[in-house]
Design a protein around this motif. Structure first.
Motif, PDB file in Angstrom:
ATOM      1  N   ALA A   1       3.791  18.134   1.817  1.00  0.00           N
ATOM      2  CA  ALA A   1       2.526  17.492   2.181  1.00  0.00           C
ATOM      3  C   ALA A   1       2.722  16.411   3.238  1.00  0.00           C
ATOM      4  CB  ALA A   1       1.868  16.899   0.943  1.00  0.00           C
ATOM      5  N   THR A   2       3.924  15.813   3.287  1.00  0.00           N
ATOM      6  CA  THR A   2       4.138  14.690   4.205  1.00  0.00           C
ATOM      7  C   THR A   2       5.128  14.989   5.329  1.00  0.00           C
ATOM      8  OG1 THR A   2       5.891  13.800   2.793  1.00  0.00           O
ATOM      9  CG2 THR A   2       3.652  13.001   2.392  1.00  0.00           C
ATOM     10  N   ALA A   3       5.810  16.120   5.284  1.00  0.00           N
ATOM     11  CA  ALA A   3       6.842  16.425   6.290  1.00  0.00           C
ATOM     12  C   ALA A   3       6.228  16.576   7.673  1.00  0.00           C
ATOM     13  CB  ALA A   3       7.578  17.701   5.904  1.00  0.00           C
ATOM     14  N   GLN A   4       6.969  16.100   8.655  1.00  0.00           N
ATOM     15  CA  GLN A   4       6.565  16.207  10.052  1.00  0.00           C
ATOM     16  C   GLN A   4       7.610  17.029  10.797  1.00  0.00           C
ATOM     17  OE1 GLN A   4       3.774  14.797  11.456  1.00  0.00           O
ATOM     18  NE2 GLN A   4       3.165  14.228   9.385  1.00  0.00           N
ATOM     19  N   PRO A   5       7.212  17.754  11.815  1.00  0.00           N
ATOM     20  CA  PRO A   5       8.210  18.475  12.610  1.00  0.00           C
ATOM     21  C   PRO A   5       9.200  17.487  13.223  1.00  0.00           C
ATOM     22  CG  PRO A   5       6.008  19.221  13.172  1.00  0.00           C
ATOM     23  CD  PRO A   5       5.854  18.024  12.274  1.00  0.00           C
ATOM     24  N   PHE A   6      10.431  17.886  13.260  1.00  0.00           N
ATOM     25  CA  PHE A   6      11.491  17.053  13.810  1.00  0.00           C
ATOM     26  C   PHE A   6      11.377  17.057  15.332  1.00  0.00           C
ATOM     27  CE2 PHE A   6      15.765  16.289  15.373  1.00  0.00           C
ATOM     28  CZ  PHE A   6      16.136  15.181  14.632  1.00  0.00           C
ATOM     29  N   GLN A   7      11.374  15.878  15.920  1.00  0.00           N
ATOM     30  CA  GLN A   7      11.299  15.755  17.375  1.00  0.00           C
ATOM     31  C   GLN A   7      12.659  15.340  17.912  1.00  0.00           C
ATOM     32  OE1 GLN A   7       8.579  16.506  19.215  1.00  0.00           O
ATOM     33  NE2 GLN A   7       7.637  17.135  17.289  1.00  0.00           N
ATOM     34  N   TRP A   8      13.354  16.254  18.568  1.00  0.00           N
ATOM     35  CA  TRP A   8      14.648  15.958  19.139  1.00  0.00           C
ATOM     36  C   TRP A   8      14.463  15.064  20.350  1.00  0.00           C
ATOM     37  CZ3 TRP A   8      19.275  15.899  17.422  1.00  0.00           C
ATOM     38  CH2 TRP A   8      20.367  15.882  18.283  1.00  0.00           C
ATOM     39  N   ARG A   9      15.145  13.949  20.404  1.00  0.00           N
ATOM     40  CA  ARG A   9      14.922  12.967  21.456  1.00  0.00           C
ATOM     41  C   ARG A   9      15.923  13.064  22.597  1.00  0.00           C
ATOM     42  NH1 ARG A   9      13.350   7.669  17.894  1.00  0.00           N
ATOM     43  NH2 ARG A   9      11.779   8.713  16.678  1.00  0.00           N
ATOM     44  N   PHE A  10      17.029  13.694  22.398  1.00  0.00           N
ATOM     45  CA  PHE A  10      18.036  13.772  23.443  1.00  0.00           C
ATOM     46  C   PHE A  10      17.681  14.903  24.404  1.00  0.00           C
ATOM     47  CE2 PHE A  10      21.040  10.704  22.049  1.00  0.00           C
ATOM     48  CZ  PHE A  10      20.843  10.613  20.682  1.00  0.00           C
ATOM     49  N   THR A  11      17.551  14.547  25.675  1.00  0.00           N
ATOM     50  CA  THR A  11      17.201  15.562  26.670  1.00  0.00           C
ATOM     51  C   THR A  11      18.362  15.863  27.605  1.00  0.00           C
ATOM     52  OG1 THR A  11      16.288  13.835  28.092  1.00  0.00           O
ATOM     53  CG2 THR A  11      14.747  14.982  26.624  1.00  0.00           C
ATOM     54  N   THR A  12      19.286  14.937  27.728  1.00  0.00           N
ATOM     55  CA  THR A  12      20.441  15.144  28.608  1.00  0.00           C
ATOM     56  C   THR A  12      21.671  14.534  27.950  1.00  0.00           C
ATOM     57  OG1 THR A  12      20.179  13.051  29.769  1.00  0.00           O
ATOM     58  CG2 THR A  12      18.990  14.956  30.670  1.00  0.00           C
ATOM     59  N   SER A  13      22.829  14.852  28.492  1.00  0.00           N
ATOM     60  CA  SER A  13      24.047  14.255  27.949  1.00  0.00           C
ATOM     61  C   SER A  13      24.080  12.756  28.202  1.00  0.00           C
ATOM     62  CB  SER A  13      25.281  14.932  28.520  1.00  0.00           C
ATOM     63  OG  SER A  13      25.336  14.737  29.913  1.00  0.00           O
ATOM     64  N   SER A  14      23.360  12.288  29.215  1.00  0.00           N
ATOM     65  CA  SER A  14      23.343  10.841  29.468  1.00  0.00           C
ATOM     66  C   SER A  14      22.636  10.103  28.328  1.00  0.00           C
ATOM     67  CB  SER A  14      22.698  10.514  30.812  1.00  0.00           C
ATOM     68  OG  SER A  14      21.337  10.854  30.806  1.00  0.00           O
ATOM     69  N   ASP A  15      21.666  10.741  27.663  1.00  0.00           N
ATOM     70  CA  ASP A  15      21.029  10.118  26.497  1.00  0.00           C
ATOM     71  C   ASP A  15      22.062   9.864  25.408  1.00  0.00           C
ATOM     72  OD1 ASP A  15      18.545  10.203  27.715  1.00  0.00           O
ATOM     73  OD2 ASP A  15      17.921  12.035  26.682  1.00  0.00           O
ATOM     74  N   LEU A  16      22.917  10.840  25.167  1.00  0.00           N
ATOM     75  CA  LEU A  16      23.966  10.685  24.169  1.00  0.00           C
ATOM     76  C   LEU A  16      24.961   9.620  24.609  1.00  0.00           C
ATOM     77  CD1 LEU A  16      25.319  11.512  21.550  1.00  0.00           C
ATOM     78  CD2 LEU A  16      26.448  13.360  22.805  1.00  0.00           C
ATOM     79  N   ASP A  17      25.335   9.614  25.875  1.00  0.00           N
ATOM     80  CA  ASP A  17      26.259   8.593  26.386  1.00  0.00           C
ATOM     81  C   ASP A  17      25.677   7.193  26.196  1.00  0.00           C
ATOM     82  OD1 ASP A  17      28.063  10.555  27.163  1.00  0.00           O
ATOM     83  OD2 ASP A  17      27.342  10.599  29.239  1.00  0.00           O
ATOM     84  N   ASP A  18      24.383   7.030  26.466  1.00  0.00           N
ATOM     85  CA  ASP A  18      23.722   5.738  26.279  1.00  0.00           C
ATOM     86  C   ASP A  18      23.756   5.306  24.813  1.00  0.00           C
ATOM     87  OD1 ASP A  18      23.163   5.725  28.986  1.00  0.00           O
ATOM     88  OD2 ASP A  18      21.057   6.333  28.741  1.00  0.00           O
ATOM     89  N   LEU A  19      23.468   6.240  23.912  1.00  0.00           N
ATOM     90  CA  LEU A  19      23.493   5.924  22.483  1.00  0.00           C
ATOM     91  C   LEU A  19      24.898   5.513  22.046  1.00  0.00           C
ATOM     92  CD1 LEU A  19      22.282   5.804  19.638  1.00  0.00           C
ATOM     93  CD2 LEU A  19      22.799   8.238  19.426  1.00  0.00           C
ATOM     94  N   LEU A  20      25.885   6.270  22.444  1.00  0.00           N
ATOM     95  CA  LEU A  20      27.263   5.941  22.058  1.00  0.00           C
ATOM     96  C   LEU A  20      27.688   4.584  22.607  1.00  0.00           C
ATOM     97  CD1 LEU A  20      28.922   9.444  22.480  1.00  0.00           C
ATOM     98  CD2 LEU A  20      28.333   8.271  20.351  1.00  0.00           C
TER      99      LEU A  20
END
Length: 91
Positions: A49-68
């Motif tokens: 009743a409360t679940a929402q579709p998962f929205q993947w936020r990483f669009t490029t490898s630079s997003d992952l590099d920024d997070l790390l």
């Protein structure tokens, strides 16, 4: 149950079972299988009743590099703060 769309089917199953283990099965205070069944069915209804579709936020490898990089800075800051706080304790 709704599962995230970003992982393989095996990852989705592992995530689902892990969530059920943490949120439904623990603590192990059941006196019979009917209680287990009822708790699992209740959780399934509430979750769906409360679940929402998962929205993947990483669009490029630079997003992952920024997070790390952010995580690395946070870890370094935390370690520096811990060493400064214990310097005056004589340890």
């Amino acid at each position: 149950m709704h599962t995230p769309v970003h992982a393989s089917w095996l990852n989705q199953v592992e995530i689902c079972f892990s969530m059920v283990q943490r949120k439904v099965v623990s603590p192990k205070d059941f006196t019979n299988l009917t209680q287990v069944r009822d708790r699992l069915r209740g959780f399934e209804g509430r979750y769906n009743a409360t679940a929402q579709p998962f929205q993947w936020r990483f669009t490029t490898s630079s997003d992952l590099d920024d997070l790390l990089a952010r995580l690395d800075r946070r870890t370094t800051d935390h370690q520096e703060g811990s060493s400064e706080g214990s310097a005056g304790t004589g340890r």
